[in-house]
Enzyme design. Structure first.
Site, PDB file in Angstrom:
ATOM      1  N   ASP A 225      43.532  45.538  46.039  1.00 53.60           N
ATOM      2  CA  ASP A 225      44.726  45.615  46.886  1.00 53.60           C
ATOM      3  C   ASP A 225      45.356  47.003  46.868  1.00 53.60           C
ATOM      4  OD1 ASP A 225      44.571  43.050  47.765  1.00 53.60           O
ATOM      5  OD2 ASP A 225      46.172  42.237  46.521  1.00 53.60           O
TER       6      ASP A 225
ATOM      7  N   ASP B 186      48.397  32.358  36.243  1.00 53.28           N
ATOM      8  CA  ASP B 186      47.385  31.892  35.297  1.00 53.28           C
ATOM      9  C   ASP B 186      47.875  30.679  34.512  1.00 53.28           C
ATOM     10  OD1 ASP B 186      49.323  33.371  34.006  1.00 53.28           O
ATOM     11  OD2 ASP B 186      47.952  34.874  33.208  1.00 53.28           O
TER      12      ASP B 186
END
Length: 542
Positions: free
Chosen positions: A117, A268
């Site tokens: 990104d 996560d």
């Protein structure tokens, strides 16, 4: 009584009563946090002793059959993909691509997916160069770039996973991690042989703990988390979260539990929590390690800790109802909601800043109140020492660790409040800048990476004045030396944090001990302009 203002003769009497109540509450909260941590240490000793006596470790409860010769039976191997999410990580982007492509696995059953990104042109070009290099060497590797950073890391992983429908397992590594070549052969068999297992997490180890006092304090904290907390949670069948990197997932598990979500800054933990609640199991391999780099930049460390502190509080608030309504046993629900989130992710930060850095200094100015010595000294010392023992020679730096943890309390308390109230900056997701200390390959040191920093932190400076004032008052007015020594040290650390002295290159940011890596040849890059934009066909010379 505290119920009415009129029952006190003066405002000071009310203040004393409120402070006494706060001390009782803080002592009880501190006791709860300490007992939880000491319980984990006790369980670790029990598990370790059992493994030593019987030869059976917790992971031995799961099958782990060796894989056949990859040259003769490559088609027997499952398809494995490696995802590498990154954003403007110029210093480490090429090293992780090298490490991923060097993993031992049949090339016809293997793919590396770089989720880049980056908006920095230098980083993008460095990534492209490595991808071309490894593609020419026969590795199935691709770069996926998005037009926006929607969902940040979770968004990138989600979009990348959609392109991996034919792959069975997906390993994930952040850019500053360097897995050994046998990582997949050590972890994938657990997923193949145990269909109830959703993910396998390996233990973090650190390349630069002696880079500064800041990295040493981080090492002590993270070693306790990785070597004790997560290991005990796994060994006792409790919940332990995927750490976002250095682990491998069953793709079916991710899809089944709802995929990657960006509702918090800890995607996560969110995914692994939903995995646990839905009945999947997970394996923690403490002897399989993955080296990574600790942030030496104080600015980067503050951003990291804000994200790591705010995210679990967000998740606690958003997932508590789902946990309670799940089919988990009652004990598991209570353990998750009250112990895992309530104590470890919430109460701990109130104790650090609220008790030791606020109530204790106030008590010095207030002779009418007192704090039990066991709560102020004995219990904290035991907790600190048992935390530091999980780091080699950690006891030498245990005082440093406590002072640094307390001083970070301002950042963490702000993050807790932001997470509870879901403030706008609670969704801030800033990549932790790394300087490439984990890359030891000859000839790979890149030009200096620009690191954001700040010369002055007002909140830490104000706290330093407050704590140092209480220390001075204790020494010169009430002769409370036992309190004042601690408060003096704590006030000085607040002051050092406030003036950014612990940053890499700062007054307290120098390397510790003799563990100095050998100097590597510097590379000189031809640049197109003063902004650092690389030229087409740029060259590097040793």
């Amino acid at each position: 009584m505290l119920y009415t203002f009129t029952s006190y003769e003066s405002v000071y009497d009310l203040y004393v009563a409120v402070l006494k109540t706060a001390i009782v509450a803080a002592v009880m909260l501190s006791l709860l946090v300490s007992m939880d941590r000491l319980y984990k240490v006790g369980k670790y000793m029990q598990v370790a002793a059992r493994a030593q006596l019987t030869g059976r470790k917790p992971e031995h409860a799961f099958q782990n059959n060796a894989l056949p010769d990859p040259e003769q039976y490559s088609l027997v191997y499952p398809r494995v993909a490696v995802q590498l999410p990154m954003f403007n990580e110029r210093a480490v982007c090429q090293a992780i691509i090298d490490s991923a492509c060097e993993l031992s696995w049949p090339h016809n059953r293997f793919k590396v997916q770089v989720l880049d990104d980056s908006t920095d042109r230098t980083t993008r070009d460095l990534v492209d160069d490595k991808v071309v290099e490894w593609r020419e060497r026969g590795v199935n590797i691709e770069v996926m770039r998005r037009t926006n950073r929607a969902g940040y890391k979770a968004g990138a992983l989600k979009e990348g996973l959609e392109r991996l429908a034919e792959y069975d397992y997906v390993a994930i590594f952040d850019a500053d991690f360097k897995p050994d070549t046998d990582f997949l052969t050590l972890t994938v068999p657990y997923l193949i042989d145990n269909p109830e297992v959703g993910y396998v997490q390996t233990r973090w180890v650190f390349a630069n703990p002696d880079e500064s006092y800041l990295t040493k304090a981080q090492e002590i904290s993270l070693n306790f988390h990785c070597k004790c907390e997560q290991y005990v949670q796994f060994a006792t069948g409790g919940f332990f979260n995927f750490n976002g990197t250095a682990g491998i997932w069953r793709r079916k598990t991710i899809v089944t539990v709802g995929g990657w979500k960006s509702r918090t800054t800890v995607e996560d933990m969110d995914l692994s929590l939903r995995t646990f609640v839905n009945g999947w199991k997970a394996i923690y391999l403490t002897e399989t390690t993955c080296i990574n780099e600790l942030p030496a930049s104080f600015f980067a460390y503050r951003k990291q800790q804000h994200r790591w502190t705010c995210g679990p509080v967000q998740l606690w608030r958003k997932a508590a109802v789902d946990i309670w309504g799940s089919s988990l046993p009652l004990f598991s629900k209570l353990d998750l909601i009250f112990c895992y989130f309530g104590i470890r992710k919430f109460a701990t930060h109130w104790v650090s800043l609220g008790f030791f850095c606020t109530i204790v200094p106030l008590s010095v100015f207030t002779p009418e109140v007192s704090i039990p010595l066991w709560a102020l000294v004995h219990l904290p010392v035991v907790v600190t020492v048992t935390t530091a023992v999980f780091t080699p020679k950690g006891w030498l730096h245990c005082i440093l660790y406590v002072l640094f943890e307390n001083a970070m309390g301002i950042v963490k308390m702000g993050a807790v409040v932001a997470g509870m109230l879901d403030l706008k900056h609670a969704q801030e997701w800033v990549v932790t800048t790394k300087l490439g200390s984990s890359d030891k390959r000859p000839g790979t040191q890149m030009p200096t990476v620009p690191v954001r920093t700040c010369r002055f932190y007002a909140a830490e400076i104000m706290f330093s004045f407050f704590v140092l004032a209480s220390a001075s008052y204790g020494i010169f007015s009430v002769n409370k030396w036992s309190f004042s020594i601690f408060l003096t040290l704590q006030g000085l650390v607040f002051f050092a944090f406030g003036l950014n002295m612990v940053d890499c290159g700062g007054l307290l940011g120098g390397r510790l001990g003799n563990n100095v890596p050998a100097k590597q040849p510097k590379l000189k890059a031809k640049v197109e302009d003063a902004l650092g934009t690389p030229t087409i066909g740029r060259t590097y010379t040793l």
